[in-house]
Design a protein around this motif. Structure first.
Motif, PDB file in Angstrom:
ATOM      1  N   ALA A   1       0.743   9.147  11.937  1.00 40.13           N
ATOM      2  CA  ALA A   1       0.510  10.102  13.022  1.00 40.13           C
ATOM      3  C   ALA A   1       0.975   9.535  14.350  1.00 40.13           C
ATOM      4  CB  ALA A   1      -0.971  10.472  13.087  1.00 40.13           C
ATOM      5  N   ALA A   2       0.839   8.225  14.516  1.00 41.07           N
ATOM      6  CA  ALA A   2       1.237   7.592  15.778  1.00 41.07           C
ATOM      7  C   ALA A   2       2.711   7.169  15.757  1.00 41.07           C
ATOM      8  CB  ALA A   2       0.339   6.381  16.045  1.00 41.07           C
ATOM      9  N   GLY A   3       3.374   7.384  14.628  1.00 43.18           N
ATOM     10  CA  GLY A   3       4.786   7.007  14.525  1.00 43.18           C
ATOM     11  C   GLY A   3       5.017   5.504  14.557  1.00 43.18           C
ATOM     12  N   VAL A   4       4.033   4.766  14.042  1.00 44.69           N
ATOM     13  CA  VAL A   4       4.115   3.302  14.068  1.00 44.69           C
ATOM     14  C   VAL A   4       4.572   2.784  12.702  1.00 44.69           C
ATOM     15  CG1 VAL A   4       2.754   1.186  14.358  1.00 44.69           C
ATOM     16  CG2 VAL A   4       2.302   3.170  15.809  1.00 44.69           C
ATOM     17  N   PRO A   5       5.597   1.938  12.663  1.00 44.06           N
ATOM     18  CA  PRO A   5       6.052   1.404  11.380  1.00 44.06           C
ATOM     19  C   PRO A   5       4.988   0.536  10.709  1.00 44.06           C
ATOM     20  CG  PRO A   5       7.224   0.336  13.188  1.00 44.06           C
ATOM     21  CD  PRO A   5       6.417   1.452  13.783  1.00 44.06           C
ATOM     22  N   ILE A   6       4.990   0.573   9.378  1.00 36.42           N
ATOM     23  CA  ILE A   6       3.993  -0.162   8.585  1.00 36.42           C
ATOM     24  C   ILE A   6       4.660  -1.323   7.852  1.00 36.42           C
ATOM     25  CG2 ILE A   6       2.472   0.001   6.556  1.00 36.42           C
ATOM     26  CD1 ILE A   6       2.052   2.978   7.274  1.00 36.42           C
TER      27      ILE A   6
END
Ligand code: GDP
Length: 296
Positions: free
Chosen positions: A113-118
């Protein structure tokens, strides 16, 4: 994945990535944060008191990485609810013996949702019951196909207990940071977000802030929420007194008249007059927000 802000910032210097660790309870978030800190923390100043300020920096191959040391999703969620993007990369910790659990899925949802890579840390690989392949299958079932299965999700086997895989994890974080192309302007007035705050009995309101852009300096007047103050003292996670904090640096600051909220953003302003003006504008807007909220 290109972000529009890159267009204006690409000529600015790179800044360290800010990393959050998320995952299911007991999968090893705290222990992993400890292992990373113990292995790679920067040389502390003689006599410096290491204290927990809610974040720390490590140096790997001459490059810094900032870790938000607040396991659990609360801080992350609080910040996101206030529209502050505080994280560049999420490390998703999955215990190799336990596999994907409800809070693992929650963390995946938050990051997406936050567009943060994992980046996945398959932790507890030292356990005889560890089954990394099962974790990889479960990840794939949720759209995270690991690299050795032909996908683009980086997964690293770790043992926080035996401090294995830590370097591999950190080097991969630097790799992702490079792809994310993170820039900031160290010469701008500081802006950032509060990541931890408390009332210290002897020193007064103490807030740990993450400087996201610009550089925060001693003597700066900052507006936080509906209050403002002058930065009287700043220190790092190593207890080192700082005169200046560059982008992506977490620092504990003293000088605010009250304890700010976690997730509040702050900005350095030119004068107390400007601070008062900004706050009065915010306060005028407030009643509208309250009445809108009460309608729902
Ligand atoms: P958190 O709730 O995700 O922060 O999990 P913790 O870091 O508190 O770890 C939960 C438990 O798992 C603790 O008893 C840890 O010592 C243990 N643990 C964490 N990492 C490892 C690991 O790599 N191997 C083993 N065997 N145990 C681990």
């Amino acid at each position: 994945r290109k972000k529009p802000e890159h267009e204006e910032t690409k000529n600015l210097p790179l800044r360290p990535p800010v990393v959050t660790i998320m995952g299911h309870v007991d999968h090893g978030k705290t222990r992993l944060l400890d292992a990373i800190r113990q292995t790679h923390v920067m040389e502390s100043e003689a006599g410096g008191i290491t204290q927990h300020i809610g974040a720390y920096q490590v140096e790997v191959k001459g490059q810094k990485i900032t870790f938000l040391d607040t396991p659990g999703h609360e801080a992350f969620t609080a910040m996101r609810a206030r529209g502050a993007r505080s994280t560049d990369i999420t490390v998703l910790v999955v215990a190799a013996d336990d596999g994907i659990m409800p809070q693992t899925l929650e963390a995946i949802d938050h990051a997406r949702a936050a567009g943060v890579p994992i980046v996945v840390a398959i932790n507890k690989i030292d356990k005889p019951t560890a089954n990394p392949d099962r974790v990889k299958q479960q990840l794939a079932d949720h759209g995270l196909v690991v690299e050795d299965w032909g996908g683009d999700t980086i997964a690293v086997g770790t043992s926080a207990k035996e401090r294995k895989g830590i370097d591999d994890l950190l080097e991969n974080l630097l790799l992702v940071a490079e792809m994310e192309d993170l820039h900031a302007d160290p010469n701008a007035p500081a802006t950032g977000v509060v990541i931890e705050a408390e009332m210290d009995k002897s020193r007064g309101a103490m807030a740990t802030v993450l400087v996201q852009n610009g550089s925060l300096k001693i003597g700066d007047t900052i507006v936080v929420g509906d209050t403002f103050g002058k930065v009287k003292a700043m220190f790092s996670d190593q207890g080192k007194h700082l005169r200046k904090a560059d982008p992506s640096t977490p620092v504990a600051i003293l000088g605010l008249p009250s304890v700010p909220g976690v997730g509040d953003s702050f900005s350095a302003v030119e004068s107390e007059r400007q601070a008062r003006q900004i706050i009065s504008e915010r306060t005028v807007k407030k009643p509208a927000t309250v009445s809108l909220a009460s309608l729902h």
